[in-house]
Design a protein around this motif. Structure first.
Motif, PDB file in Angstrom:
ATOM      1  N   LYS A   1      66.524 -42.357 -73.901  1.00  0.00           N
ATOM      2  CA  LYS A   1      65.454 -42.215 -74.887  1.00  0.00           C
ATOM      3  C   LYS A   1      64.247 -43.075 -74.528  1.00  0.00           C
ATOM      4  CE  LYS A   1      68.274 -40.975 -78.926  1.00  0.00           C
ATOM      5  NZ  LYS A   1      68.758 -41.419 -80.257  1.00  0.00           N
ATOM      6  N   ILE A   2      64.516 -44.304 -74.078  1.00  0.00           N
ATOM      7  CA  ILE A   2      63.427 -45.213 -73.703  1.00  0.00           C
ATOM      8  C   ILE A   2      62.638 -44.649 -72.521  1.00  0.00           C
ATOM      9  CG2 ILE A   2      62.891 -47.490 -72.730  1.00  0.00           C
ATOM     10  CD1 ILE A   2      65.282 -48.566 -74.380  1.00  0.00           C
ATOM     11  N   ILE A   3      63.358 -44.178 -71.495  1.00  0.00           N
ATOM     12  CA  ILE A   3      62.690 -43.622 -70.309  1.00  0.00           C
ATOM     13  C   ILE A   3      61.872 -42.393 -70.684  1.00  0.00           C
ATOM     14  CG2 ILE A   3      63.107 -42.412 -68.119  1.00  0.00           C
ATOM     15  CD1 ILE A   3      65.427 -44.391 -67.645  1.00  0.00           C
ATOM     16  N   ASN A   4      62.428 -41.520 -71.520  1.00  0.00           N
ATOM     17  CA  ASN A   4      61.685 -40.337 -71.954  1.00  0.00           C
ATOM     18  C   ASN A   4      60.448 -40.718 -72.764  1.00  0.00           C
ATOM     19  OD1 ASN A   4      62.782 -37.411 -71.464  1.00  0.00           O
ATOM     20  ND2 ASN A   4      64.588 -38.739 -71.580  1.00  0.00           N
ATOM     21  N   PHE A   5      60.588 -41.737 -73.612  1.00  0.00           N
ATOM     22  CA  PHE A   5      59.437 -42.200 -74.397  1.00  0.00           C
ATOM     23  C   PHE A   5      58.327 -42.677 -73.472  1.00  0.00           C
ATOM     24  CE2 PHE A   5      57.126 -45.816 -76.213  1.00  0.00           C
ATOM     25  CZ  PHE A   5      56.538 -45.202 -77.310  1.00  0.00           C
ATOM     26  N   TYR A   6      58.695 -43.439 -72.438  1.00  0.00           N
ATOM     27  CA  TYR A   6      57.703 -43.924 -71.471  1.00  0.00           C
ATOM     28  C   TYR A   6      57.044 -42.760 -70.730  1.00  0.00           C
ATOM     29  CZ  TYR A   6      59.293 -48.795 -71.983  1.00  0.00           C
ATOM     30  OH  TYR A   6      59.588 -50.045 -72.454  1.00  0.00           O
ATOM     31  N   CYS A   7      57.860 -41.751 -70.388  1.00  0.00           N
ATOM     32  CA  CYS A   7      57.313 -40.574 -69.688  1.00  0.00           C
ATOM     33  C   CYS A   7      56.327 -39.812 -70.577  1.00  0.00           C
ATOM     34  CB  CYS A   7      58.440 -39.651 -69.241  1.00  0.00           C
ATOM     35  SG  CYS A   7      59.455 -40.327 -67.901  1.00  0.00           S
ATOM     36  N   PHE A   8      56.680 -39.644 -71.852  1.00  0.00           N
ATOM     37  CA  PHE A   8      55.774 -38.988 -72.798  1.00  0.00           C
ATOM     38  C   PHE A   8      54.458 -39.771 -72.885  1.00  0.00           C
ATOM     39  CE2 PHE A   8      59.717 -37.504 -75.394  1.00  0.00           C
ATOM     40  CZ  PHE A   8      60.027 -36.594 -74.400  1.00  0.00           C
ATOM     41  N   ALA A   9      54.592 -41.101 -72.953  1.00  0.00           N
ATOM     42  CA  ALA A   9      53.413 -41.967 -73.082  1.00  0.00           C
ATOM     43  C   ALA A   9      52.518 -41.865 -71.847  1.00  0.00           C
ATOM     44  CB  ALA A   9      53.839 -43.418 -73.302  1.00  0.00           C
ATOM     45  N   LEU A  10      53.125 -41.782 -70.659  1.00  0.00           N
ATOM     46  CA  LEU A  10      52.346 -41.707 -69.424  1.00  0.00           C
ATOM     47  C   LEU A  10      51.502 -40.435 -69.370  1.00  0.00           C
ATOM     48  CD1 LEU A  10      54.725 -43.072 -66.627  1.00  0.00           C
ATOM     49  CD2 LEU A  10      52.648 -44.122 -67.525  1.00  0.00           C
ATOM     50  N   TYR A  11      52.090 -39.317 -69.770  1.00  0.00           N
ATOM     51  CA  TYR A  11      51.332 -38.064 -69.763  1.00  0.00           C
ATOM     52  C   TYR A  11      50.259 -38.049 -70.854  1.00  0.00           C
ATOM     53  CZ  TYR A  11      54.022 -35.840 -66.111  1.00  0.00           C
ATOM     54  OH  TYR A  11      54.565 -35.519 -64.893  1.00  0.00           O
ATOM     55  N   ALA A  12      50.533 -38.720 -71.968  1.00  0.00           N
ATOM     56  CA  ALA A  12      49.525 -38.847 -73.023  1.00  0.00           C
ATOM     57  C   ALA A  12      48.344 -39.680 -72.505  1.00  0.00           C
ATOM     58  CB  ALA A  12      50.131 -39.504 -74.259  1.00  0.00           C
ATOM     59  N   LEU A  13      48.654 -40.756 -71.778  1.00  0.00           N
ATOM     60  CA  LEU A  13      47.606 -41.609 -71.222  1.00  0.00           C
ATOM     61  C   LEU A  13      46.832 -40.877 -70.125  1.00  0.00           C
ATOM     62  CD1 LEU A  13      49.587 -44.975 -71.033  1.00  0.00           C
ATOM     63  CD2 LEU A  13      47.696 -44.444 -72.585  1.00  0.00           C
ATOM     64  N   TYR A  14      47.535 -40.081 -69.333  1.00  0.00           N
ATOM     65  CA  TYR A  14      46.844 -39.307 -68.298  1.00  0.00           C
ATOM     66  C   TYR A  14      45.881 -38.305 -68.935  1.00  0.00           C
ATOM     67  CZ  TYR A  14      45.917 -36.616 -64.116  1.00  0.00           C
ATOM     68  OH  TYR A  14      45.273 -36.000 -63.066  1.00  0.00           O
ATOM     69  N   ALA A  15      46.292 -37.732 -70.062  1.00  0.00           N
ATOM     70  CA  ALA A  15      45.414 -36.800 -70.782  1.00  0.00           C
ATOM     71  C   ALA A  15      44.169 -37.524 -71.282  1.00  0.00           C
ATOM     72  CB  ALA A  15      46.168 -36.170 -71.954  1.00  0.00           C
ATOM     73  N   LEU A  16      44.343 -38.779 -71.718  1.00  0.00           N
ATOM     74  CA  LEU A  16      43.192 -39.578 -72.162  1.00  0.00           C
ATOM     75  C   LEU A  16      42.239 -39.854 -71.007  1.00  0.00           C
ATOM     76  CD1 LEU A  16      44.542 -42.254 -74.681  1.00  0.00           C
ATOM     77  CD2 LEU A  16      42.802 -40.517 -75.093  1.00  0.00           C
ATOM     78  N   PHE A  17      42.801 -40.156 -69.831  1.00  0.00           N
ATOM     79  CA  PHE A  17      41.974 -40.334 -68.643  1.00  0.00           C
ATOM     80  C   PHE A  17      41.176 -39.061 -68.353  1.00  0.00           C
ATOM     81  CE2 PHE A  17      44.532 -43.910 -66.478  1.00  0.00           C
ATOM     82  CZ  PHE A  17      43.503 -44.818 -66.657  1.00  0.00           C
ATOM     83  N   THR A  18      41.856 -37.930 -68.392  1.00  0.00           N
ATOM     84  CA  THR A  18      41.201 -36.648 -68.122  1.00  0.00           C
ATOM     85  C   THR A  18      40.078 -36.386 -69.115  1.00  0.00           C
ATOM     86  OG1 THR A  18      43.308 -35.774 -67.291  1.00  0.00           O
ATOM     87  CG2 THR A  18      41.602 -34.169 -67.819  1.00  0.00           C
ATOM     88  N   LEU A  19      40.329 -36.705 -70.372  1.00  0.00           N
ATOM     89  CA  LEU A  19      39.333 -36.500 -71.425  1.00  0.00           C
ATOM     90  C   LEU A  19      38.107 -37.374 -71.206  1.00  0.00           C
ATOM     91  CD1 LEU A  19      38.550 -35.263 -74.218  1.00  0.00           C
ATOM     92  CD2 LEU A  19      39.707 -37.226 -75.253  1.00  0.00           C
TER      93      LEU A  19
END
Length: 390
Positions: free
Chosen positions: A10-28
């Motif tokens: 669960k922790i690893i998946n949470f971190y993975c979700f967060a990384l893609y959310a942050l990448y989306a922020l970079f893209t934005l």
């Protein structure tokens, strides 16, 4: 013991979700508001266009080279992401104090790094699968789309009442958070395989070794050109049927939210249909979508094509990542993901060349015809990949 394993997953998946959310922020912040950011800092359209185009070109060249170097030297995806996050952090810090001549170069560097980060995020997701920790690329990418849709509105409102540098504040905070999360992600050592070739040569790349991959790669490049043209020149497409700027905001929100559904459900789709077949189905919908855009008589026709987006972009993005992971052997995975990741920046480059020149010399109608041609070619290359066994 079982509880500890599930908790770790669960922790690893949470971190993975967060990384893609942050990448989306970079893209934005870097691409979504990039033109507006540089325009407000008094850069000309020519300077802005050259910066974004050249940076995307450099990024598309560097991505596969980094992937090959990582495979040869046996660096980890985590080491690469930490280095790239540090470069992004330093660049965003320097933008606050840099003179204009250096500022635009730093912004270009951020575009380059943005492109290089993506394939190693993808590689990180599948790294944990090798160790029996179930991760979900579709859901992770879906969180990215959700974040993009929400923050597109938030960033837009904060720009109104703040200095233009608030955009770079978002980039700075995002780079700090990404660095922290990548550091916190557990690493169990490089994946060793008996087939790893330490004498791998740069000339022997994945495009010459895996024909099916090469055809999907070319097809993906064409669809990314389609996507970048539509997103970049959406205002012209809407104005051609009587729309205006307000339609852009509505369209972007719809696009962001409808991407979530197929990406969240992608793992379930994979259990019934292979990644390659999903890609081919999406390629057919790209042709249908391009015809709908060409024949649109009013804004509702364009909105209909945007609804069809649900069967195209959010399908081919996770499909290509899974496809690459499935058919490319371990010793070439970083290079394969890097090549596939570079299709996004290749799309940006050619979209600006094609779209800009067509609109400058001809008109929107020819641009819409070019979308039909591009989508048909992309579909042909996708279908041709069926000639080869994975």
């Amino acid at each position: 013991m079982r509880f500890m394993y599930k908790n770790k997953q669960k922790i690893i998946n949470f971190y993975c979700f967060a990384l893609y959310a942050l990448y989306a922020l970079f893209t934005l912040t870097i691409l979504g508001y990039g033109v507006y950011f540089l325009e407000e800092l008094s850069f000309s359209y020519i300077e802005i266009g050259l910066t974004i185009g050249l940076s995307a070109l450099i990024s598309s060249i560097i991505q596969p080279l980094i992937g090959m170097l990582v495979d040869i030297k046996q660096y980890s995806w985590k080491e690469v992401l930490i280095i790239l996050s540090i470069i992004m952090l330093i660049s965003s810090l320097l933008i606050f104090i840099a003179p204009n001549s250096l500022l635009i170069l730093l912004f270009g560097l951020m575009i380059i790094i943005l492109g290089c980060i993506y394939p190693f995020l993808n590689q990180g997701i599948f790294y944990y699968e090798h160790y029996g920790i179930k991760t979900n690329f579709g859901v992770s990418r879906g969180f990215g789309s959700l974040t993009y849709a929400i923050f597109a509105i938030i960033v837009g409102f904060t720009i109104i009442n703040n200095n233009i540098m608030i955009i770079n504040v978002y980039s700075l905070m995002t780079s700090i958070l990404m660095l922290i999360i990548v550091y916190l992600l557990p690493f169990y050592g490089n994946i060793n395989t008996k087939n790893t070739n330490t004498k791998k040569k740069f000339k022997n790349n994945v495009l010459t070794k895996y024909p099916s991959f090469t055809l999907i790669f070319i097809s993906m490049c064409l669809f990314m050109i389609f996507h970048s043209i539509f997103m970049g020149y959406m205002i012209n497409i809407f104005e051609n049927v009587g729309g205006n700027v307000s339609d852009i905001s509505i369209a972007n929100s719809i696009i962001g939210f409808i991407e979530i559904i197929p990406m969240f459900l992608f793992t379930k789709l994979l259990k019934k249909v292979s990644a390659k077949k999903l890609f081919i189905i999406a390629s057919i919908f790209y042709v249908i979508r391009s015809i709908v855009i060409l024949n649109a008589q009013d804004t509702m026709g364009i909105y209909l094509s945007i609804i069809l987006h649900i069967f195209t972009y959010p399908i081919i993005i996770p499909a290509t990542v899974h496809f690459t992971n499935e058919i490319i052997p371990q010793e070439d995975k970083n290079e394969g993901q890097a090549f596939m990741g570079s299709t996004i920046t290749i799309g940006i480059i050619f979209a600006n060349l094609i779209g800009g020149n067509i609109l400058q010399i001809y008109n929107v109608n020819l641009l819409l015809i070019s979308l039909v041609i591009i989508s048909i070619l992309g579909c042909i290359f996708a279908l041709s990949s069926l000639l080869y066994k994975d």
